[in-house]
Design a protein around this motif. Structure first.
Motif, PDB file in Angstrom:
ATOM      1  N   TYR A   5       0.839  -1.355   0.305  1.00 53.49           N
ATOM      2  CA  TYR A   5      -0.316   0.146  -0.276  1.00 53.49           C
ATOM      3  C   TYR A   5       1.012   0.825  -0.279  1.00 53.49           C
ATOM      4  O   TYR A   5       0.296   2.097  -0.867  1.00 53.49           O
ATOM      5  N   ASP A  36     -11.359  -0.566  -3.108  1.00 53.94           N
ATOM      6  CA  ASP A  36     -11.297   0.685  -2.295  1.00 53.94           C
ATOM      7  C   ASP A  36      -9.936   0.824  -1.348  1.00 53.94           C
ATOM      8  O   ASP A  36      -9.600   1.361  -0.898  1.00 53.94           O
ATOM      9  N   ASP A  38      -5.925   3.498  -2.569  1.00 55.20           N
ATOM     10  CA  ASP A  38      -6.070   5.028  -3.021  1.00 55.20           C
ATOM     11  C   ASP A  38      -5.633   4.621  -4.356  1.00 55.20           C
ATOM     12  O   ASP A  38      -3.793   4.000  -4.806  1.00 55.20           O
ATOM     13  N   TYR A  48      -1.135   9.171   2.504  1.00 53.49           N
ATOM     14  CA  TYR A  48      -2.578   8.740   2.380  1.00 53.49           C
ATOM     15  C   TYR A  48      -3.609   9.652   1.749  1.00 53.49           C
ATOM     16  O   TYR A  48      -3.104  10.529   1.555  1.00 53.49           O
ATOM     17  N   THR A  50      -7.028   9.217  -1.433  1.00 52.21           N
ATOM     18  CA  THR A  50      -8.355  10.299  -2.353  1.00 52.21           C
ATOM     19  C   THR A  50      -8.741   9.586  -3.538  1.00 52.21           C
ATOM     20  O   THR A  50      -7.400   9.082  -3.931  1.00 52.21           O
ATOM     21  N   GLU A  87     -10.101   7.790   2.499  1.00 54.51           N
ATOM     22  CA  GLU A  87     -10.346   7.058   3.811  1.00 54.51           C
ATOM     23  C   GLU A  87     -10.452   7.466   4.817  1.00 54.51           C
ATOM     24  O   GLU A  87      -9.729   8.218   5.898  1.00 54.51           O
ATOM     25  N   GLU A  89     -10.615   6.256   7.881  1.00 56.08           N
ATOM     26  CA  GLU A  89      -9.712   5.223   8.620  1.00 56.08           C
ATOM     27  C   GLU A  89      -8.091   6.917   9.237  1.00 56.08           C
ATOM     28  O   GLU A  89      -7.524   7.468   9.949  1.00 56.08           O
TER      29      GLU A  89
END
Length: 202
Positions: A5, A36, A38, A48, A50, A87, A89
């Motif tokens: 990731y 789901d 990026d 992180y 979008t 995201e 989170e």
């Protein structure tokens, strides 16, 4: 996996149909987010994400179409249904979506004087949304104008040669360029506009 990731490009679903001509191109694009993740390029541990979904977008572009009196017209128009996903989170930001239509046009008249090339241009960009951060429809627009000045300098050095490197003379092109661009104030502040991609960054 977390290392993937952080370091790898994330999966996305793309479907595109494009038609191109001498002075135009048109494209029907769908871009989805299948897992789901990026869809941005590889990121740092703090970058992180979008993801912007086009479901779909139709774009038509006109590239340097010649008119009378040495004028050239270029432009682009798009209608799209967009959704931006975050995201949750990481970001305290809800996903949002909107229908958007935009058009931009530029008229230019290049000419040369004393061996220097001038390109004055005048145009504008208008964008309309059926949703905004306040919940209602909104539009945005600016006037853009400017001037490009450039000069090409050529040089040849036939005496420079190297058989091992396969060099049999050198040529160079130097092109100094000065560009001035002015953009008028938009009627709405950026905080009122839903931000999907670069088109919204007025």
């Amino acid at each position: 996996f977390n290392p993937n990731y952080l370091e790898a490009n994330q999966p996305e679903a793309l479907a595109s149909v494009r038609q191109a001509g001498d002075h135009y191109w048109g494209e029907l694009l769908y871009r989805g987010n299948p897992q789901d993740f990026d869809g941005a390029p590889a990121r740092s541990p703090l970058d992180y994400g979008t993801f912007t979904v086009y479901e779909p977008a139709f774009t038509y572009a006109l590239t340097s179409y010649p008119l009378r009196w040495g004028l050239y017209l270029s432009g682009e128009a798009q209608v799209a249904r967009l959704r931006r996903e975050f995201e949750r989170e990481i970001y305290d930001q809800r996903d949002f979506d909107a229908g958007r239509a935009y058009a931009q046009v530029s008229l230019q008249r290049p000419f040369s004087l004393l061996g220097i090339r001038f390109r004055p241009h005048l145009g504008g960009l208008a964008v309309a949304y059926d949703e905004s951060r306040d919940g209602g429809g909104i539009w945005q627009g600016v006037l853009k104008y400017g001037l490009d000045v450039s000069k090409r300098l050529y040089g040849e050095f036939p005496e420079i040669a190297n058989e091992e490197l396969g060099i049999n003379g050198l040529r160079h092109i130097i092109e100094p360029r000065l560009e001035y661009l002015a953009v008028s104030d938009p009627p709405h502040q950026a905080e009122e506009i839903l931000d999907f991609d670069a088109i919204d960054d007025l």
